[in-house]
Design a protein around this motif. Sequence first.
Motif, PDB file in Angstrom:
ATOM      1  N   UNK A   1     -10.637   5.649   3.065  1.00  0.00           N
ATOM      2  CA  UNK A   1      -9.962   6.818   2.939  1.00  0.00           C
ATOM      3  C   UNK A   1     -10.786   8.124   3.176  1.00  0.00           C
ATOM      4  N   UNK A   2     -10.552   9.119   3.605  1.00  0.00           N
ATOM      5  CA  UNK A   2     -11.111  10.166   3.880  1.00  0.00           C
ATOM      6  C   UNK A   2     -11.513  11.133   2.778  1.00  0.00           C
ATOM      7  N   UNK A   3     -12.273  12.222   2.659  1.00  0.00           N
ATOM      8  CA  UNK A   3     -12.460  12.867   1.558  1.00  0.00           C
ATOM      9  C   UNK A   3     -11.133  13.398   0.803  1.00  0.00           C
ATOM     10  N   UNK A   4     -10.315  13.933   1.716  1.00  0.00           N
ATOM     11  CA  UNK A   4      -9.076  14.450   1.157  1.00  0.00           C
ATOM     12  C   UNK A   4      -8.421  13.235   0.634  1.00  0.00           C
ATOM     13  N   UNK A   5      -8.406  12.346   1.251  1.00  0.00           N
ATOM     14  CA  UNK A   5      -7.515  11.128   0.671  1.00  0.00           C
ATOM     15  C   UNK A   5      -8.087  10.859  -0.621  1.00  0.00           C
ATOM     16  N   UNK A   6      -9.167  10.606  -0.759  1.00  0.00           N
ATOM     17  CA  UNK A   6     -10.120  10.385  -2.038  1.00  0.00           C
ATOM     18  C   UNK A   6      -9.630  11.534  -3.104  1.00  0.00           C
TER      19      UNK A   6
ATOM     20  N   UNK B   1       0.842  -1.201   0.143  1.00  0.00           N
ATOM     21  CA  UNK B   1       0.145  -0.065  -0.101  1.00  0.00           C
ATOM     22  C   UNK B   1       0.809   1.344  -0.166  1.00  0.00           C
ATOM     23  N   UNK B   2       0.833   2.157  -0.753  1.00  0.00           N
ATOM     24  CA  UNK B   2       1.272   3.412  -0.755  1.00  0.00           C
ATOM     25  C   UNK B   2       1.090   4.309   0.321  1.00  0.00           C
ATOM     26  N   UNK B   3       2.028   5.166   0.655  1.00  0.00           N
ATOM     27  CA  UNK B   3       1.901   6.041   1.861  1.00  0.00           C
ATOM     28  C   UNK B   3       0.825   7.103   1.423  1.00  0.00           C
ATOM     29  N   UNK B   4      -0.148   7.118   2.236  1.00  0.00           N
ATOM     30  CA  UNK B   4      -1.286   8.194   1.730  1.00  0.00           C
ATOM     31  C   UNK B   4      -1.009   9.333   2.776  1.00  0.00           C
ATOM     32  N   UNK B   5      -1.019  10.523   2.399  1.00  0.00           N
ATOM     33  CA  UNK B   5      -0.534  11.402   3.366  1.00  0.00           C
ATOM     34  C   UNK B   5      -1.906  11.718   4.306  1.00  0.00           C
ATOM     35  N   UNK B   6      -1.494  12.290   5.451  1.00  0.00           N
ATOM     36  CA  UNK B   6      -2.662  12.450   6.565  1.00  0.00           C
ATOM     37  C   UNK B   6      -3.051  13.914   6.140  1.00  0.00           C
TER      38      UNK B   6
ATOM     39  N   UNK C   1     -13.317  17.720   1.065  1.00  0.00           N
ATOM     40  CA  UNK C   1     -11.674  17.473   1.456  1.00  0.00           C
ATOM     41  C   UNK C   1     -11.015  18.019   0.107  1.00  0.00           C
ATOM     42  N   UNK C   2      -9.814  18.340   0.140  1.00  0.00           N
ATOM     43  CA  UNK C   2      -9.225  18.937  -0.935  1.00  0.00           C
ATOM     44  C   UNK C   2      -7.676  18.514  -0.796  1.00  0.00           C
ATOM     45  N   UNK C   3      -7.105  18.400  -1.969  1.00  0.00           N
ATOM     46  CA  UNK C   3      -5.653  17.520  -2.045  1.00  0.00           C
ATOM     47  C   UNK C   3      -4.809  18.417  -2.957  1.00  0.00           C
ATOM     48  N   UNK C   4      -3.738  18.710  -2.641  1.00  0.00           N
ATOM     49  CA  UNK C   4      -2.538  18.736  -3.639  1.00  0.00           C
ATOM     50  C   UNK C   4      -1.843  17.500  -3.616  1.00  0.00           C
ATOM     51  N   UNK C   5      -0.610  17.822  -4.407  1.00  0.00           N
ATOM     52  CA  UNK C   5       0.240  16.623  -4.225  1.00  0.00           C
ATOM     53  C   UNK C   5       0.739  15.888  -3.059  1.00  0.00           C
ATOM     54  N   UNK C   6       0.865  16.858  -2.119  1.00  0.00           N
ATOM     55  CA  UNK C   6       1.467  16.150  -0.889  1.00  0.00           C
ATOM     56  C   UNK C   6       0.634  16.751   0.452  1.00  0.00           C
ATOM     57  N   UNK C   7       0.013  17.876   0.200  1.00  0.00           N
ATOM     58  CA  UNK C   7      -0.692  18.408   1.369  1.00  0.00           C
ATOM     59  C   UNK C   7      -2.227  18.052   1.326  1.00  0.00           C
ATOM     60  N   UNK C   8      -2.681  17.992   2.242  1.00  0.00           N
ATOM     61  CA  UNK C   8      -4.391  17.726   2.221  1.00  0.00           C
ATOM     62  C   UNK C   8      -5.230  18.239   3.332  1.00  0.00           C
ATOM     63  N   UNK C   9      -6.152  18.805   2.882  1.00  0.00           N
ATOM     64  CA  UNK C   9      -6.763  19.586   4.054  1.00  0.00           C
ATOM     65  C   UNK C   9      -8.482  19.084   3.688  1.00  0.00           C
TER      66      UNK C   9
END
Length: 883
Positions: free
Chosen positions: A446-451, A307-312, A347-355
């Motif tokens: 997965x949380x919304x930002x992770x999705x 499994x890939x490391x999913x940012x928190x 949820x919003x996601x950039x390449x590394x940062x998730x909110x």
Amino acid sequence: MTDSAKPTLMVVDGHSLAYRAFFALPVENFTTKDNQHTNAIYGFLSMLVNLIKAERPTHMAIAFDTSRHSFRTDEYPEYKATRSETPSEFKGQIPLLHDCLAAMSIPVLTKEGIEADDILATLSVQGSAQGYDVLLVSGDRDTIQLVNDEVTLLYPSVQGVSQLKRYDPVAVQERYGVRPEQYPDIAALVGETSDNLPGVPKVGEKTAVKWLTQFGSLDELLERAEEIKGVVGGNLREHMDDVRRNRKLNRLLIDVELPVGPADLAVAPIDAQAVRDIFARLEFRTLLPRVFEAVGATDEPVHDEPAVQVPVPVESAPAEFAAWLPAQTGELGLTLVTAGGRVTRIGVAGETELREGDWSDEMADALRAWLESDAGKVLNDAKKQVKALLRERIRLGGLRYDTLLAGWLMRPSFPDKTLAHLVDRYLGEKLPEADPSQLVPETDGATPAQEAWFTLRAAVALREAMPESVTAVLTDIELPALLVLADMEAAGVAVSHDVLSTFSGELLTRTDGLAAEAFALVGREFNLGSPKQLQEVLFEDLQLPKTRKTKTGYSTDAAVLADLQESHPHPFLALLLQHREATKLRQIIESLDSAIGKNGAIPDDHRIHTTYVQTGSQTGRLSSTDPNLQNIPVRTEESRRIRSAFEVGEGYETLLTADYSQIEMRIMAHLSGDAGLIEAFNSGEDLHRFVGARVFGVEPEEVTSAMRTKVKAMSYGLVYGLSAFGLSKQLRIEQAEAKKLMLEYFARFGAVRDYLRASVLQAKEDGYTETIFGRRRPFPDLSSPNRVLRENAERAALNAPIQGSAADIMKIALNRIHADLRKGGLGSRVLLQIHDELVVEIAPGEWDRVEQIVRTQMAGAADLSVPLDVQVGAGRDWNEAAH
DNA sequence: ATCCAGACGTA
DNA sequence: CGTACGTCTGGATG
């Protein structure tokens, strides 16, 4: 399962077992909707799955015969010569079975001139020499000779394919009275009818066993044949050559040169997606979980990588969230969680940062500017989320990509239905999903930002994989259409409950009356809606002649009943047809009535809000569900009363309908460049009259309505790949006449035929078809050895560019109309799309401007070599507006 | 409850 | 043995 540590090699004679399954399973229950028989495949796989579960082989292969020709037929041409021709319904299933086995990563072994049993023999010898427990599965008795302490044979018993009898040396001895290696001696003496190998007359198993026991071996027996007395002794002496030949032919080869050995046959992980795909095509539903269970996989996307490391994600309050957004560069992934059509979380996601954070009025206010801005956003299945935002009075801007739409455009025949499937296919990763079957899930979903993060990354992979022309369809046609459809669904269409219920009441009275009359005629009551009970009444009580066969009995559909009425008039038939018609209308009315005010309606809006499924077809068309507003009756005067219940809404002035006339024929004229057809459309003459005049060699005004009907059916049929058979059936004319009609038609419009032929050939070469705007649809079956599959694919491939181009054109027009209406600050809005028709609700005083926009944009949506004709109507309701 | 077949509505 | 869809019912399955 064995306790020993020895590996188990299982080798199956695929041909013989599939053939048994073919005869054991009723074909009626195993036919797909496109008429592909699957009984042999199903039966074989079903048995294989059971075997894998029960025996847990560590190594596995399936052997097949290549053809009837083998070294045995070379030596003895009569070998198996009396076997009847293998049915083509069986042969056609073999390539598909191979596809299934490939998806399941099970090696298939064949060798020219060698029978499957020789492969079994060779592998069994190699396997036992190399320390394997060997399991052979075959329906051919010759394999009994291979049984020994290391080699066990599983042989189908007479009871059925699922019952396999296990033969070890003891069982062989019990059943046949000899050691396994002696079995071929018995077979040689007795002969094998199914292989066309005659034995010694009057000698059966009993005698053969007795002789062999007495003499010890076949050679000894033949040597001392003189000692046998009586008629059978004479027979033996006369047929010694036959016996020697039989023994030669039934000896299995143990030294076949194979590209693999037992060690190469280790069980490998299945390709879960491929299995899902092929099973979907074969319409195997119950088998899928059984396969996954047997091989210990789950029916979920599988992959090998860790499994890939999913940012928190960072849980964010509105102000903080809003401040973070503008600092991001590039596109962002966006996921809105909805419940009951309302946003609950974002949820919003950039390449590394998730909110991410809960939705609230404060959140809406804080994020509104970014959501509405042109800042790039990537979503999965955006329409539902766009609609939820509309209810917050937020109009999503900057929609750059929808992974679900992209996945559909890539594989319109097998669209991935969820983000999880897309992530599996395009990233080769697993989207974390909570296990709903567990009270305390081991894994969190997965949380919304992770999705959103997965969506963003899936979009990158999809962009990479997608051909340029398809990307253009996505950005120029589908993404804008998504936003338009969201508006249309949110708007809904006003439907009068009163009109519907009045009509429904009338129909109920009528159906009750018709049913009573029908029961009186038959002399008993029954369920008119049950095809099963109806068959009893028609073919037993009333003694009417049997009709076309279906899987479960005899057809009672409208066409069949109409035929019956002609040949064997009976008052019951007319009553039944009327009852069917009225009942159908009532059902439609009932489902419409119950849809009023549902699906995101604002309270008491008296409107129906359908859902357009943008990925709902393989050609590019939309589909409509819950309720389907694209199949509201129109053909009969009475049924159009339902359309009159679709009314202009409060605050609006009138309904406008606009439809393309003969758009598919026009596209065919354009694509084929047929001079006659192009002239037909440019002449202003009625199309079918013009074509009829050419085909029948008369003046346009001399074209009778019968002629017009014929060429009209022919013209429309062309678009679907119609055959002379089908045409004759539809027009109720002789096949010869239909054929003649087709010839005359093509004599005048030859470029059409040339185009259709060339287009299928091109598709065969490319592996896909393409619309005028670049939408693609793959057709792997165009090169299938299976005739049914291939010919079905050919017709679909012929139709796809035409139907698909029409769908593209309508979507382009829809997008432009929507844009013009908004740009012009108009209150009028598009409500419905029925493939080639739009229904628009006109705000007071806007008719002229809106009609102008609709006409211009529909006619100008594509630049073809023939004009796009648009018919416009107006009315207080849909029926009135259609005139 | 869920699935399938048959029937039938539209473009 | 004409493409593309969705929905309803009865009836068989679990």
